[in-house]
Design a protein around this motif. Structure first.
Motif, PDB file in Angstrom:
ATOM      1  N   PRO A  40      -4.662  19.550  -7.115  1.00  0.00           N
ATOM      2  CA  PRO A  40      -4.260  20.808  -6.473  1.00  0.00           C
ATOM      3  C   PRO A  40      -2.757  20.982  -6.533  1.00  0.00           C
ATOM      4  CG  PRO A  40      -4.792  19.142  -4.823  1.00  0.00           C
ATOM      5  CD  PRO A  40      -5.184  18.563  -6.154  1.00  0.00           C
ATOM      6  N   GLY A  41      -2.316  22.230  -6.431  1.00  0.00           N
ATOM      7  CA  GLY A  41      -0.885  22.524  -6.506  1.00  0.00           C
ATOM      8  C   GLY A  41      -0.399  23.267  -5.281  1.00  0.00           C
ATOM      9  N   PRO A  42       0.878  23.609  -5.249  1.00  0.00           N
ATOM     10  CA  PRO A  42       1.459  24.323  -4.104  1.00  0.00           C
ATOM     11  C   PRO A  42       1.067  25.791  -4.123  1.00  0.00           C
ATOM     12  CG  PRO A  42       3.110  24.070  -5.808  1.00  0.00           C
ATOM     13  CD  PRO A  42       1.878  23.329  -6.288  1.00  0.00           C
ATOM     14  N   PRO A  43       1.327  26.517  -3.042  1.00  0.00           N
ATOM     15  CA  PRO A  43       1.027  27.952  -3.026  1.00  0.00           C
ATOM     16  C   PRO A  43       1.887  28.709  -4.019  1.00  0.00           C
ATOM     17  CG  PRO A  43       2.281  27.327  -1.069  1.00  0.00           C
ATOM     18  CD  PRO A  43       1.896  26.064  -1.761  1.00  0.00           C
ATOM     19  N   ALA A  44       1.369  29.811  -4.493  1.00  0.00           N
ATOM     20  CA  ALA A  44       2.128  30.676  -5.390  1.00  0.00           C
ATOM     21  C   ALA A  44       3.014  31.601  -4.566  1.00  0.00           C
ATOM     22  CB  ALA A  44       1.175  31.496  -6.260  1.00  0.00           C
ATOM     23  N   VAL A  45       4.245  31.803  -4.998  1.00  0.00           N
ATOM     24  CA  VAL A  45       5.178  32.687  -4.307  1.00  0.00           C
ATOM     25  C   VAL A  45       5.803  33.637  -5.316  1.00  0.00           C
ATOM     26  CG1 VAL A  45       5.729  31.082  -2.449  1.00  0.00           C
ATOM     27  CG2 VAL A  45       7.048  30.995  -4.566  1.00  0.00           C
ATOM     28  N   LEU A  46       6.229  34.792  -4.818  1.00  0.00           N
ATOM     29  CA  LEU A  46       6.855  35.794  -5.674  1.00  0.00           C
ATOM     30  C   LEU A  46       8.369  35.805  -5.534  1.00  0.00           C
ATOM     31  CD1 LEU A  46       4.357  38.761  -5.116  1.00  0.00           C
ATOM     32  CD2 LEU A  46       4.434  37.141  -7.022  1.00  0.00           C
ATOM     33  N   ASP A  47       8.893  35.230  -4.450  1.00  0.00           N
ATOM     34  CA  ASP A  47      10.331  35.264  -4.221  1.00  0.00           C
ATOM     35  C   ASP A  47      11.063  34.463  -5.291  1.00  0.00           C
ATOM     36  OD1 ASP A  47       9.593  36.560  -1.970  1.00  0.00           O
ATOM     37  OD2 ASP A  47      10.066  34.944  -0.582  1.00  0.00           O
ATOM     38  N   LEU A  65      19.927  38.149   3.522  1.00  0.00           N
ATOM     39  CA  LEU A  65      20.290  38.912   2.325  1.00  0.00           C
ATOM     40  C   LEU A  65      19.153  39.830   1.893  1.00  0.00           C
ATOM     41  CD1 LEU A  65      22.065  36.149   0.190  1.00  0.00           C
ATOM     42  CD2 LEU A  65      23.098  37.806   1.748  1.00  0.00           C
ATOM     43  N   ARG A  66      17.925  39.343   2.022  1.00  0.00           N
ATOM     44  CA  ARG A  66      16.766  40.164   1.674  1.00  0.00           C
ATOM     45  C   ARG A  66      16.698  41.401   2.575  1.00  0.00           C
ATOM     46  NH1 ARG A  66      12.356  39.386  -1.008  1.00  0.00           N
ATOM     47  NH2 ARG A  66      12.868  37.199  -1.291  1.00  0.00           N
ATOM     48  N   ALA A  67      16.907  41.175   3.878  1.00  0.00           N
ATOM     49  CA  ALA A  67      16.860  42.304   4.808  1.00  0.00           C
ATOM     50  C   ALA A  67      17.958  43.316   4.491  1.00  0.00           C
ATOM     51  CB  ALA A  67      16.997  41.792   6.246  1.00  0.00           C
ATOM     52  N   ALA A  68      19.163  42.825   4.201  1.00  0.00           N
ATOM     53  CA  ALA A  68      20.272  43.735   3.905  1.00  0.00           C
ATOM     54  C   ALA A  68      20.024  44.498   2.605  1.00  0.00           C
ATOM     55  CB  ALA A  68      21.574  42.948   3.821  1.00  0.00           C
TER      56      ALA A  68
END
Length: 451
Positions: free
Chosen positions: A98-105, A314-317
């Motif tokens: 098994p592997g880690p979760p996939a993320v888009l960030d 930074l994402r919020a800004a």
């Protein structure tokens, strides 16, 4: 309880599933026995993994007593099957790790940190690494990156568990498909109030081969040293990677402080700064693409500086660039730390950032929280001598306080000429800037640098 066969691992796996469903609906073993017409002793043996081959009628009666729906019943019956829950489960663990979760960030500016942790875990130089730092600084994203690299380079099975109630941005409780119950039981044993069976089941699954267990989003970790020692002993090639607000505080732990992204580049040029590169990438993903001229880069660098280089801030800004240009956004953020988080509210990631900040500050001892409030009231710069003067504590005691604030990610060191050696982060000042009328350790005192 020692388990030597794959069937034993399956029995423990099924037993933990029975216990989890029983607790979920609030039944004691006696009550489940009454509902299912199975003896209390038989239920106890099943939950403790002693019943290697539960009869089909027993499994059916248990499912009835636990009031399982169609999907839960199917998974329950599958787990009871000795081939699936035992040998096949273990063989699948190694055949298709098994592997880690996939993320888009995107991950930007963490190349060195990822390489260091990957090398230390991959080589076995470290077996327990706890990534600590301010909420929103990117602990989870770094853990995903490291786990993915180990999975790709060395086929490390990755068992990932996100703590309930955590604000970690991985999309939920992922432990690895069929291995979820085994992973959860182990984590509850080591970091919670489990009954000890989970470590045995996990050890049987992982065996003596390499594996990575990631425990994501521990708030205030309080591991049970005996259970942790047993897990590392019975799984000699297991590595643990933990993300937490604070260190675990156990012997042999590698505390990895994840600082915010740098807001100036190695050569002093803002365009090379990791925080600025991330901010530009985030801006490109909004409706407005940054032109990255020297003037815009300078504005972006100042925005990043005011937000401490914290990725979630930074994402919020950057989400405000739907309606602002960079100069307008900077003017909004320059109004002062007290209005900073309020202005970001309602944008991508801002609520999680506020919650993480309030949680971290709220867990400080009362005297340290008051100290942080005073330090936050000026420009946030201070020295050890300032802490001594404010608190009346000795220099070693004051050093311990500052070290604790550093490990929580609330303050950072400063190398700027003419500036004090420590600085409260702007985002923290937005949460903690409240000058008390009277400190619990003595009369109010003004820090010598800027207050």
């Amino acid at each position: 309880m020692a388990v030597d066969t794959a069937a034993g691992a399956g029995a423990l796996h099924f037993g933990m599933m029975v216990r989890r469903h029983r607790i979920r609906i609030g039944l004691t073993q006696r009550e489940l026995a009454d509902f299912s017409t199975i003896s209390v002793r038989a239920i106890r043996d099943i939950e403790q993994g002693r019943a290697r081959r539960p009869r089909t009628d027993t499994v059916r009666l248990l499912a009835d007593g636990l009031r399982l729906g169609p999907r839960a019943r199917a998974a329950f019956e599958t787990a009871a099957n000795r081939g699936m829950a035992g040998r096949a489960l273990k063989e699948g663990f190694r055949a298709e790790p098994p592997g880690p979760p996939a993320v888009l960030d995107p991950i930007v500016g963490r190349e060195r940190e990822a390489a260091v942790i990957e090398d230390e875990l991959g080589s076995g130089a470290e077996r327990l690494i706890t990534i600590v730092g301010l909420g929103g600084v990117g602990k989870t994203r770094l853990a995903v990156e490291v786990a993915g690299r180990l999975r790709a380079a060395a086929r490390f099975p990755v068992l990932w568990y996100t703590m309930p109630g955590s604000s970690a941005r991985t999309g939920g409780d992922l432990a690895g498909g069929d291995f979820t119950d085994v992973t959860r039981g182990c984590v509850e044993d080591v970091f919670g109030s489990g009954d000890g069976q989970g470590v045995g089941a996990f050890a049987e699954l992982a065996g003596d081969g390499p594996a990575l267990l990631v425990v994501d989003g521990l708030g205030r970790p309080e591991p049970r040293p005996d259970r942790l020692a047993r897990l590392l002993r019975e799984c000699p090639d297991l590595r643990l990677l933990v993300t937490a607000d604070e260190p675990c505080g156990v012997r042999g732990e590698r505390q990895f402080l994840l600082a915010p992204l740098e807001t100036t580049g190695p050569d002093g040029e803002p365009a090379d700064a990791p925080a600025v590169r991330l901010f530009h990438d985030l801006a490109d993903r909004t409706a407005r693409r940054a032109r990255r001229t020297p003037a815009e880069t300078a504005l972006a660098a100042e925005i990043c500086r005011r937000l401490d280089g914290v990725p979630l801030a930074l994402r919020a800004a950057a989400s405000w660039l739907l309606i602002y240009d960079l100069e307008t956004l900077l003017r909004c953020l320059a109004a002062g730390p007290a209005e900073l988080l309020d202005h970001l509210a309602g944008t991508d990631g801002a609520s999680g950032l506020r919650e993480a900040l309030e949680r971290c500050v709220g867990r400080l001892p009362a005297a340290d929280a008051e100290l942080l409030s005073v330090l936050s009231a000026g420009d946030g710069g201070f020295s050890l001598d300032d802490v001594v003067a404010l608190t009346g504590r000795s220099l070693p005691a004051s050093g311990r306080v500052v070290r604790d604030l550093l490990l929580r990610g609330l303050v950072r060191t400063s190398q700027e000429p003419g500036r004090p050696p420590f600085q409260v982060l702007e985002t923290v000042r937005a949460t903690a800037a409240r000058v008390p009328e009277q400190l619990p350790f003595g009369a109010p005192h003004r820090v010598s640098h800027g207050l």
